[in-house]
Every structure is written in C-alpha cells, then in structure tokens.
Design an enzyme around this catalytic site. Structure first.
Site, mmCIF file in Angstrom:
data_model
loop_
_atom_site.group_PDB
_atom_site.id
_atom_site.type_symbol
_atom_site.label_atom_id
_atom_site.label_comp_id
_atom_site.label_asym_id
_atom_site.label_seq_id
_atom_site.Cartn_x
_atom_site.Cartn_y
_atom_site.Cartn_z
ATOM 1 N N SER A 403 -8.817 -0.891 2.290
ATOM 2 C CA SER A 403 -8.505 -2.025 3.162
ATOM 3 C C SER A 403 -8.558 -3.344 2.412
ATOM 4 O O SER A 403 -8.003 -4.330 2.873
ATOM 5 C CB SER A 403 -9.445 -2.055 4.362
ATOM 6 O OG SER A 403 -10.775 -2.014 3.942
ATOM 7 N N HIS A 424 -2.832 2.024 5.087
ATOM 8 C CA HIS A 424 -4.054 1.423 5.623
ATOM 9 C C HIS A 424 -4.143 1.670 7.128
ATOM 10 O O HIS A 424 -3.476 1.013 7.916
ATOM 11 C CB HIS A 424 -4.075 -0.078 5.306
ATOM 12 C CG HIS A 424 -5.318 -0.753 5.777
ATOM 13 N ND1 HIS A 424 -5.365 -2.087 6.102
ATOM 14 C CD2 HIS A 424 -6.569 -0.270 5.991
ATOM 15 C CE1 HIS A 424 -6.596 -2.388 6.493
ATOM 16 N NE2 HIS A 424 -7.331 -1.305 6.441
ATOM 17 N N GLU A 436 -0.739 -0.205 8.179
ATOM 18 C CA GLU A 436 -0.149 -1.079 7.156
ATOM 19 C C GLU A 436 0.285 -0.203 5.984
ATOM 20 O O GLU A 436 -0.514 0.599 5.476
ATOM 21 C CB GLU A 436 -1.168 -2.119 6.685
ATOM 22 C CG GLU A 436 -1.350 -3.271 7.657
ATOM 23 C CD GLU A 436 -2.325 -4.329 7.153
ATOM 24 O OE1 GLU A 436 -2.134 -5.500 7.469
ATOM 25 O OE2 GLU A 436 -3.297 -3.975 6.445
ATOM 26 N N ASN A 474 -6.253 -8.237 7.681
ATOM 27 C CA ASN A 474 -7.580 -8.737 7.351
ATOM 28 C C ASN A 474 -7.530 -10.131 6.734
ATOM 29 O O ASN A 474 -8.482 -10.895 6.832
ATOM 30 C CB ASN A 474 -8.306 -7.749 6.429
ATOM 31 C CG ASN A 474 -8.827 -6.555 7.214
ATOM 32 O OD1 ASN A 474 -8.959 -6.626 8.444
ATOM 33 N ND2 ASN A 474 -9.092 -5.450 6.541
#
Ligand code: 3H9
Length: 647
Positions: A403, A424, A436, A474
C-alpha cells in the site's frame, strides 16, 4: 433496422426488443412500443402478445443517458398505460433483469413470467430518482404496500422466485422461456383476464408503519429513498391518476437534482472502470488459479474474494499454524455470508474445496497469478519475489499488494519485471470494492489488462494508479488528515469536525476513523521516513501516539473510550496534550468545516491528475467512494468541486 420486431406463432404475436447492450428504453423504444400496441390491437389474427428481449437481459430500465436532457414524448408512464390498455393481453417474458422502467413496462403487461435466473427490481433510488413510470403506484397495487416499499426504497432487485412469492410475477418458467411464455399466454386466453394493475385496489397502512419505513429510508443518507416512500404513501391514499401525477412530479424534480447528476456520473464511471481505453484492445492472460502469499487479514480477504469469484486459490504461509489461521479466516468470512443468507452451507463447502494451502513455494507452480500480501517491509517483499521467480511459471503474473512501498523496488527482485504489477486491495478485501492497479514501467500491456480483467471478475472497481507515496487513495487521505489537523490547530473541536463529515455523508469523521484503524501505522511510517532523513513536521497524531494514545485498541486516541464501549467521548487528556498547538480562531459551522475538508481532497486530486498519477477525475472519485467512504450521492470530491463551480 428497428429495435422492435414482431413475428407470429399462430395467434400469438411475439414482439422482440433488441436494443443492445441492455435493452434500455430510449425514445425510439417508447415510440416503437406504442406503434406496435396500435398495430397489434387492429390485427384480428392476434389474440395475445408476448414481449421478449434479445441479448443478455430483459429491459434494464429507462435509458439513463437521456436523463441529462429534457424529456421527450411519448413519456414512459403513457407507454406503460398504453400497453395496459391494449385490446390483446401482453405477456412480459423476463430473462436477465427487468429493472426500473423495464419492470414498469412489465407491470403494464397483463401478465409477467420469468425464467429461473431472472431478477426484477426498482433500482431508481440508486440513481437519485424514484420510479417515474408507475413503479410507486402500480407496485403497491400488485404486491402490497410493504413489498412496494422494499422494492422502491432499497433499490435491490429480487430473484424470480422471490418475485413470484411477492406477487409481482405470475409464473417462473422452468424450461425454455419463450416457449413457456407462449404456452402461458395460450392457457391464459382460456380464462377471464385479471384486472389491469391500475384498476386494482390498494391497501392503506397505519402511521406506525410509515414512521418505521421513514426511519429505515432515512438511513441511506440522501433524498431519493425518502421520496420513493412519500410517493408510495401518497399512492396508498389517492386515486391512480392522482398518484401518477404526484410520482411524475417527484421523478422530474429529482431527475434534475444534484444528487441524481452525481449518482449518474458514478453509475457510468463504475461501468467504464473495468475497461479503460488503454487496455480495451489488449487480451488479458487467462487466470483460473491464483496463489496468495500471506494468510493474514489481507491475504485471507483476497483469498475469499478470489474463491467467491470461482477461482482456485493456493495459500502460502511460513508454517502450518499460520496456514491454519489463514484458512480459518477464510472460513469465518464464508460463515458470515451464510449468516447473512448470502451463501448456503453447500456453497461454502464448494468454495472451500477450491482452496489449498502450502508452506512450499513450489506449490505455486501451476498458478496463473500470484498476489503477495506479506508484511510491509521491503526486504521481506523482495525475498518473496525472489522465491516466486524461482518457482512460478515464466508466464505467471506476479503482483504485490503493497500500500505504500515503491513497487519498482519490489519488482527489481525479479528477472523479468514485465510480468509484475501492483494490485492494491483495501481491507477487508472481500468487502471493499476498490482495487488500485499500479503498473511499473516494465509491466506488459497484457499483464495490465489482466489486472483489470481480474478486478471485473472479482466484482471490484479497478482504477489505475501511478507510482507515488500512497498511490491515489492514501495520498489523498494524508492531505485530508492534515487539513483536519489544521482545523484542530485553528481551534475547531475534534468532535465537531467528525460530526460535520458525518453530516456531509461519510459514515465516520476523520478522527473517529483513525481511532478505529489505529494511529500507530501512519505514525510508524512517518518515523521510518524521518529515520531515513525525511523532514516531516510533527503531526498532532504523533503527539498522541507518543503519549500512548493509539486509538481504540489502546483505550484512547483522539477520543476516550469506556471499557468495552466504542462510543467516542471527547477527551480532556487530548485537549491538554494538544493545548500548546491550538490557537483559538473563528468557529466554523458544519458546512464550512466539510467544505474545507472536501476542498482539500479535491485539491490533492488536482495535483495527482496533473502529475498523471490518476488518469481521470472520475477515477479519483471512484477511489474516494469505494475506498474511503465518500458519499456516492455527492459524486466524489472532483465531481463535487465541479458541481460547486457550475452552481
Ligand atoms: C428508470 O428506469 C427510470 C424509470 O422508472 C422512469 C423513466 C420515466 N441506460 O452494468 P453493465 C449500459 S432508471 C443506459 O456493465 P451487466 C452500461 O452503461 C433506470 N445504459 O452490464 C454499459 O454500457 P457500456 C433503472 C445502460 O451485464 C452496458 O449497459 N435501471 C443502462 O453487468 C452494460 O452494463 C437501472 O438502474 C441504462 N439503464 O449488468 C439498471 N443500464 O457497455 C442499470 C446499463 O457502454 N443497469 N447500461 O459501458 C444494471 O443494473 C446492469 O446494467 C444490468 C446488466 C444488471 C442490467
């Protein structure tokens, strides 16, 4: 060629609608149905009409692409009424799904039959509207008020079997649908015809029923479910014509609303996501057997997701004990699905039988794709990929679920990085829809295409992300949290910030969400980067973690928690810890707070777009909606910002 055709089988006219991909009701379809009803009414050789559809489904609803434009006649409610008033009875033969306007057309037919695997429903609320062609008026007359409320406010389709039980269809056909529908029509001609749905009485319900239903509909957080309920309630107390006029007005008002525009944009973005232009013409590699390295929360979640999609899974762990834990995690997920009525005991057995486990990488030899989901530590990951290089087939795709590590540093452990990519997943991986997909520069086109094909197969929303710290989601989260901390520094109460974001539509505010997930993970990342020389200013979260406040798991984070209770309580200890950082600025109202935070999301989104980390604004919106709880009826931060600029 017309989208509607008619052929004759004895005295039955078979009308076929062929309007790919999903037989949506466009202007042409509406006009065609009215013309055919006129024509067949005058045809003395015809005793009944069977309406069937070509392709994968019955009518999936009104053509959503027309919703941004002014309505053009004939309008669908009139088309449904025209079918109902036909001199010859129409029989809807449903396969695939009869949804929204498709279900409304079926209700205009005198009879409805469906094959076993068909579904029917009124999903309009998921598009921010209510049924606009009698769904809230005919359904309570056909199946009762309670069933109508469930259909129209939840938006969830039901199976043919459930539809039969609730009375919205007349028969489930076991064999060939068209044949069964024709036989049904011939048989029906031997009996007096049932009343058209519009002429049937409608029950009334007491105030307690409506109050309860209102509370339930309000949970969705946006207007359409409440309006659908309002329309059914009105229909249960007024004449058919009055109810139709009422429904139409609400439908038209909502159709023009910001929420409907947002939900439409999300609808099309979600459908476009699995087939982006850059992989459209590339054939993905076949994937039937998936290896997963690491049976922790993430690995087990990915395994459950793959098994549910019909893939074979080989789970790799370092010892038998860890392997057993991974297997138990997968079992628990399926047991939960059984409890919720989503899976049968037999179904679980079948899925579990497709799972094998091993402590030996050699058992990955037959896998088409291997996903690494081990500890976020670069040396550990590189070791895993060196092992995979040794044991996997040379054409197997090798993926990391990292991540925040740089996928290039992981892929360089391989002899051939063209078969590598980042996949991800978000936790819990069997629930969260976001995936992702992060290619490295060497990733082959068909490997990238395979990532998207896998996303589709798993029912995920795949989004391509470029390489940067945190990829799309993120990275934006970091900016969001930083802005939330800035608000705290400006003297806004932590609880007010969380409440404002809940008011905006998030299930949780930024601080309560951190308390749930733990503050220490991000803290350790920052500390790691600081140790390597990065200059990262101290965050308020750092201050809390340093004093032992890591979130719910340590009994307190941004809030205090009483023993065994997850209710966040404002903390005087936190106020004391942060007092030196806070200046008392002007207070903001909830809208101003949410505006500040959503603008921060959109601003980071802009930067990400400019850098090419995301390919489109709608990709960023999908990431926020499916990975971070952004309310879908606001369209995502990029859509929201554009809507703001337009208004
Ligand atoms: C309504 O009916 C209002 C009425 O009450 C009142 C009116 C007055 N329109 O999902 P897929 C496209 S509101 C236009 O991947 P699947 C979709 O964009 C409507 N296009 O297929 C995609 O296009 P492309 C209520 C539509 O097999 C392609 O079809 N109905 C529509 O996985 C394939 O879609 C709904 O909300 C549409 N209505 O699933 C039903 N629907 O290939 C929405 C789909 O260019 N649809 N497209 O990317 C669905 O739930 C699924 O499409 C369905 C098939 C289950 C039918």
């Amino acid at each position: 060629m017309s989208v509607l055709s008619v052929r004759y089988q004895g005295e039955i006219a078979v009308v076929t609608l062929d309007n790919p991909p999903v037989n949506a009701v466009s202007e042409e379809v509406r006009k065609g149905l009215v013309a055919l009803a006129d024509q067949l009414d005058e045809d003395t050789g015809v005793a009944a009409v069977v309406l069937t559809c070509a392709g994968r489904t019955f009518i999936a609803g009104a053509d959503v692409r027309e919703f941004g434009k002014p309505p053009v006649g004939p309008h669908l409610p009139d088309v449904v009424t025209r079918l109902e008033q036909a001199k010859k009875p129409w029989v809807a033969a449903i396969h695939g799904a009869a949804l929204g306007g498709g279900f409304e057309i079926a209700m205009g037919c005198r009879f409805r039959v469906a094959d076993r695997s068909a579904k029917v429903g009124l999903p309009e609320v998921t598009l921010g509207i209510i049924p606009g062609a009698s769904g809230t008026v005919r359904t309570p007359r056909l199946a009762g008020v309670e069933a109508a409320v469930e259909f129209a406010t939840s938006g969830k389709p039901v199976s043919a079997h459930q539809a039969l039980q609730s009375g919205v269809i007349d028969k489930v056909i076991d064999g060939e649908l068209l044949e069964g529908a024709i036989a049904f029509a011939l048989e029906a001609l031997n009996h007096p015809l049932p009343q058209p749905v519009s002429a049937r009485p409608v029950e009334t319900r007491d105030e307690a029923f409506w109050e309860k239903a209102k509370k339930q509909a309000a949970r969705a957080g946006y207007q359409a479910p409440l309006s659908a309920l309002d329309s059914i309630r009105f229909a249960s107390r007024h004449s058919f014509d009055e109810a139709m006029a009422y429904e139409r007005q609400i439908f038209l008002d909502l159709r023009a609303s910001d929420e409907a525009a947002a939900l439409r944009a999300v609808f099309f973005a979600e459908r476009a996501a699995p087939r982006p232009a850059f992989v459209k013409d590339t054939k993905p590699r076949p994937v039937a057997r998936v290896g997963i390295v690491g049976g922790g929360t993430m690995g087990a979640g990915i395994a459950s997701s793959c098994l549910s999609a019909g893939l074979n899974v080989v789970l790799i762990e370092r010892d038998d004990e860890a392997l057993a834990r991974g297997r138990q995690s997968v079992e628990r997920t399926f047991a939960g699905a059984i409890k919720r009525g989503k899976l049968s005991e037999e179904g679980k057995e079948t899925l579990m039988s497709a799972l094998s486990g091993s402590t030996d990488y050699a058992d990955l030899g037959e896998c088409d794709l291997v996903i690494e989901a081990v500890f976020e530590e670069i040396s550990v990951k590189r070791d895993v990929f060196k092992n995979l290089d040794r044991h996997c087939r040379s054409d197997a795709i090798l993926a990391t679920n990292t991540s925040y590590l740089d996928p290039r540093e992981i892929s360089s452990a391989l002899k051939d990085s063209s078969r590598f990519l980042g996949l991800h997943f978000f936790s819990p991986a069997n629930v969260m829809k976001l995936l992702e997909i992060v290619p490295v520069p060497e990733t082959a086109d068909d490997v990238l295409a395979s990532g998207f094909a896998l996303g589709k197969q798993l029912g995920k929303v795949p989004v391509r992300a470029g390489i940067c710290e945190g990829f799309i989601g993120n990275r934006i989260l970091k900016r969001y949290r930083a802005e939330a901390e800035t608000l705290v520094r400006e003297g806004i109460a932590i609880a007010d910030i969380d409440a404002a974001m809940r008011g905006f539509g998030f299930k949780m505010g930024p601080f309560e969400a951190q308390d749930l997930g733990g503050l220490d993970i991000a803290f350790l990342q920052r500390e790691g980067a600081r140790a390597e020389g990065a200059e990262i200013p101290e965050t308020l979260g750092d201050i809390l973690v340093r004093s032992g406040r890591k979130g719910q798991k340590s009994g307190g984070g941004w809030y205090d928690y009483a023993d065994g209770d997850r209710t966040p309580r404002p903390s005087s200890a936190v106020s004391d810890l942060l007092a030196a950082q806070v200046t008392n600025g002007p207070q903001l109202d909830p809208e101003e707070i949410s505006e500040r935070l959503v603008r921060a999301l959109a601003a980071e989104g802009e930067v990400i777009l400019t850098e090419g980390v995301a390919h489109s604004a709608s990709d960023i919106d999908l990431v926020e909606i499916h990975g971070y709880g952004f309310p879908r009826w606001k369209g995502g931060p990029m859509f929201w910002k554009d809507q703001r600029l337009r208004s």
